[in-house]
Write an enzyme that holds these catalytic residues in place. Structure first.
Site, mmCIF file in Angstrom:
data_model
loop_
_atom_site.group_PDB
_atom_site.id
_atom_site.type_symbol
_atom_site.label_atom_id
_atom_site.label_comp_id
_atom_site.label_asym_id
_atom_site.label_seq_id
_atom_site.Cartn_x
_atom_site.Cartn_y
_atom_site.Cartn_z
ATOM 1 N N ALA A 1 40.060 30.393 -65.895
ATOM 2 C CA ALA A 1 39.930 29.381 -66.958
ATOM 3 C C ALA A 1 39.010 29.859 -68.071
ATOM 4 C CB ALA A 1 39.405 28.079 -66.374
ATOM 5 N N GLY A 2 39.440 29.616 -69.279
ATOM 6 C CA GLY A 2 38.605 29.961 -70.426
ATOM 7 C C GLY A 2 39.173 29.335 -71.677
ATOM 8 N N ILE A 3 38.305 28.979 -72.602
ATOM 9 C CA ILE A 3 38.751 28.472 -73.901
ATOM 10 C C ILE A 3 38.206 29.383 -74.991
ATOM 11 C CG2 ILE A 3 39.026 26.070 -73.200
ATOM 12 C CD1 ILE A 3 36.241 25.534 -74.498
ATOM 13 N N SER B 1 37.053 39.474 -71.192
ATOM 14 C CA SER B 1 37.815 39.744 -72.412
ATOM 15 C C SER B 1 37.249 41.031 -72.993
ATOM 16 C CB SER B 1 37.589 38.590 -73.398
ATOM 17 O OG SER B 1 37.934 38.958 -74.710
ATOM 18 N N GLY C 1 49.900 29.845 -69.736
ATOM 19 C CA GLY C 1 49.316 31.100 -70.225
ATOM 20 C C GLY C 1 49.241 32.192 -69.166
ATOM 21 N N ILE C 2 48.157 32.945 -69.207
ATOM 22 C CA ILE C 2 47.967 34.075 -68.290
ATOM 23 C C ILE C 2 47.921 33.590 -66.837
ATOM 24 C CG2 ILE C 2 46.327 35.878 -67.609
ATOM 25 C CD1 ILE C 2 45.457 35.992 -70.610
ATOM 26 N N TYR D 1 31.973 32.610 -77.417
ATOM 27 C CA TYR D 1 33.015 33.201 -76.560
ATOM 28 C C TYR D 1 32.568 34.573 -76.071
ATOM 29 C CZ TYR D 1 37.674 34.824 -75.131
ATOM 30 O OH TYR D 1 38.747 35.319 -74.421
ATOM 31 N N PRO E 1 41.129 41.278 -70.790
ATOM 32 C CA PRO E 1 42.364 41.379 -71.569
ATOM 33 C C PRO E 1 42.029 41.651 -73.034
ATOM 34 C CG PRO E 1 42.311 39.339 -70.273
ATOM 35 C CD PRO E 1 40.927 39.924 -70.251
ATOM 36 N N GLY E 2 42.949 42.354 -73.687
ATOM 37 C CA GLY E 2 42.839 42.534 -75.131
ATOM 38 C C GLY E 2 43.559 41.399 -75.827
HETATM 39 N N1 LIG Z 1 45.196 35.021 -74.496
HETATM 40 C C1 LIG Z 1 44.410 36.016 -74.863
HETATM 41 O O1 LIG Z 1 44.677 36.719 -75.851
HETATM 42 C C2 LIG Z 1 43.186 36.335 -74.073
HETATM 43 C C3 LIG Z 1 42.453 37.481 -74.368
HETATM 44 C C4 LIG Z 1 41.318 37.795 -73.648
HETATM 45 C C5 LIG Z 1 40.925 36.949 -72.613
HETATM 46 N N2 LIG Z 1 41.633 35.841 -72.340
HETATM 47 C C6 LIG Z 1 41.158 34.979 -71.232
HETATM 48 O O2 LIG Z 1 42.187 34.776 -70.290
HETATM 49 C C7 LIG Z 1 42.047 33.478 -69.692
HETATM 50 C C8 LIG Z 1 43.340 32.697 -69.822
HETATM 51 O O3 LIG Z 1 43.648 32.582 -71.194
HETATM 52 P P1 LIG Z 1 45.051 31.968 -71.720
HETATM 53 O O4 LIG Z 1 45.315 32.629 -73.009
HETATM 54 O O5 LIG Z 1 46.071 32.019 -70.641
HETATM 55 O O6 LIG Z 1 44.622 30.432 -71.975
HETATM 56 P P2 LIG Z 1 45.497 29.207 -72.517
HETATM 57 O O7 LIG Z 1 44.793 28.644 -73.697
HETATM 58 O O8 LIG Z 1 46.929 29.620 -72.649
HETATM 59 O O9 LIG Z 1 45.337 28.127 -71.347
HETATM 60 C C9 LIG Z 1 45.880 28.338 -70.071
HETATM 61 C C10 LIG Z 1 45.673 27.072 -69.256
HETATM 62 O O10 LIG Z 1 44.274 26.730 -69.170
HETATM 63 C C11 LIG Z 1 44.191 25.320 -69.022
HETATM 64 N N3 LIG Z 1 42.804 24.905 -69.256
HETATM 65 C C12 LIG Z 1 42.145 24.825 -70.433
HETATM 66 N N4 LIG Z 1 40.879 24.399 -70.240
HETATM 67 C C13 LIG Z 1 40.730 24.230 -68.896
HETATM 68 C C14 LIG Z 1 39.662 23.784 -68.064
HETATM 69 N N5 LIG Z 1 38.479 23.436 -68.569
HETATM 70 N N6 LIG Z 1 39.851 23.729 -66.720
HETATM 71 C C15 LIG Z 1 41.058 24.043 -66.194
HETATM 72 N N7 LIG Z 1 42.121 24.429 -66.922
HETATM 73 C C16 LIG Z 1 41.955 24.537 -68.256
HETATM 74 C C17 LIG Z 1 45.198 24.831 -70.041
HETATM 75 O O11 LIG Z 1 45.592 23.478 -69.786
HETATM 76 C C18 LIG Z 1 46.345 25.829 -69.861
HETATM 77 O O12 LIG Z 1 47.339 25.370 -68.930
HETATM 78 C C19 LIG Z 1 40.856 32.825 -70.409
HETATM 79 O O13 LIG Z 1 39.670 33.016 -69.655
HETATM 80 C C20 LIG Z 1 40.766 33.589 -71.707
HETATM 81 O O14 LIG Z 1 39.483 33.559 -72.289
HETATM 82 C C21 LIG Z 1 42.759 35.504 -73.034
#
Ligand SMILES: NC(=O)c1ccc[n+]([C@@H]2O[C@H](COP(=O)([O-])OP(=O)(O)OC[C@H]3O[C@@H](n4cnc5c(N)ncnc54)[C@H](O)[C@@H]3O)[C@@H](O)[C@H]2O)c1
Length: 259
Positions: free
Chosen positions: A91-93, A142, A23-24, A155, A185-186
């Site tokens: 990191a975020g879910i 976010s 991901g990001i 969240y 991020p949006g």
């Molecule tokens: N994708 C979006 O649209 C979006 C928007 C706003 C904010 N964000 C924030 O950006 C950050 C990255 O988001 P993303 O979309 O790349 O996430 P993603 O779901 O694509 O996950 C990216 C990585 O995080 C790892 N991961 C998950 N739980 C973990 C944990 N507990 N400890 C360590 N690694 C863990 C996963 O294995 C994966 O490789 C997060 O904080 C998310 O909340 C994302």
């Protein structure tokens, strides 16, 4: 230094990125590597950690929400890089998509733990290194950290919490030369947002496409942003040109007007 060259970080930065295998986070890792940085990343996915390690990129299998894992992660990062100049608490879910009555306490805790406790642990274990390096702390919030987000209460609460964390850290560590910022991020293109849109579409009983269009109607630019946009913002925050920015939450979102 020319203004143009002040837009990229100096080569040789030692950067720790949590959740950097996909991901990001993976784009942030790649962006720093392009600048000549050493990067150490974590991820819970052991196979993904093994696959993402490369020249000048080392990794640890660690859960961002876990205290012992995070302590070990920082020890391994110091060992691999000789110090830490930049911490990106990425990191975020997404957590559950449900009415408040249907969100269990366990779901609430799990969402807060990865998103907010994870950022706190990274700040806590990274602070001595950042003070030594006069470094930079960046946490991933976010647009849900500046707007209310129906059906995503844990969240949104966690992402607002991250803003409080970085603003407080900026005040606390600023006199020692450390900067702290959040990125908001949006709607980021990729599989994660597709899962979120699907869950919300199911909740409302509408199609994925209809849900996607409804989401984009609330974005002034009427499009998603990319993970590369977020990585570029991280790089700028670590470049000389970004060196006076602290205590801020920067939206990179095409101007999301509502959620
Ligand atoms: N994708 C979006 O649209 C979006 C928007 C706003 C904010 N964000 C924030 O950006 C950050 C990255 O988001 P993303 O979309 O790349 O996430 P993603 O779901 O694509 O996950 C990216 C990585 O995080 C790892 N991961 C998950 N739980 C973990 C944990 N507990 N400890 C360590 N690694 C863990 C996963 O294995 C994966 O490789 C997060 O904080 C998310 O909340 C994302």
């Amino acid at each position: 230094m020319s203004i143009l060259s002040s837009l990229t970080p100096p080569p040789g930065l030692r950067v720790l990125v949590t959740a950097g295998a996909g991901g990001i986070g993976a784009k942030i890792v790649a962006g720093f590597v392009e600048t000549g940085a050493k990067v150490h990343f974590s991820d819970v996915d052991a196979d993904a950690v093994a696959a993402a390690t490369a020249e000048s990129v080392t990794g640890s299998v660690a859960n961002a929400a876990d205290e012992a894992d995070t302590r070990r992660l920082f020890d391994e990062a110091r060992e691999a890089m000789g110090g830490i100049d930049v911490v990106v608490a990425n990191a975020g879910i997404a957590g559950p998509t449900a009415t408040i009555g249907d969100i269990s306490a366990d779901n609430w805790d799990q969402t807060l733990d990865v998103n907010l406790r994870g950022a706190y642990l990274a700040a806590r274990f990274g602070a001595p290194d950042l003070i030594a390096a006069k470094g930079s702390f960046i946490a991933m919030s976010s647009v849900a950290g500046r707007l209310g987000f129906a059906y995503r209460t844990p969240y949104s609460a966690a992402k607002w919490g991250i803003v409080g964390l970085v603003k407080s850290l900026a005040a606390e560590l600023g006199p020692q030369g450390v900067r702290a910022n959040a990125i908001m991020p949006g709607i980021v293109e990729g599989p994660r947002i597709d899962r979120v849109i699907s869950a919300r579409a199911d909740e409302l009983g509408i199609s994925f496409e209809e849900m996607r269009e409804r989401n984009l109607a609330k974005v002034s630019l009427r499009r998603m942003v990319t993970a590369e946009d977020i990585a570029a913002t991280c790089l700028f925050l670590c470049a000389p040109g970004g060196g006076s920015i602290s205590g801020q939450a920067l939206s990179v979102c095409g101007n999301v007007e509502a959620l």
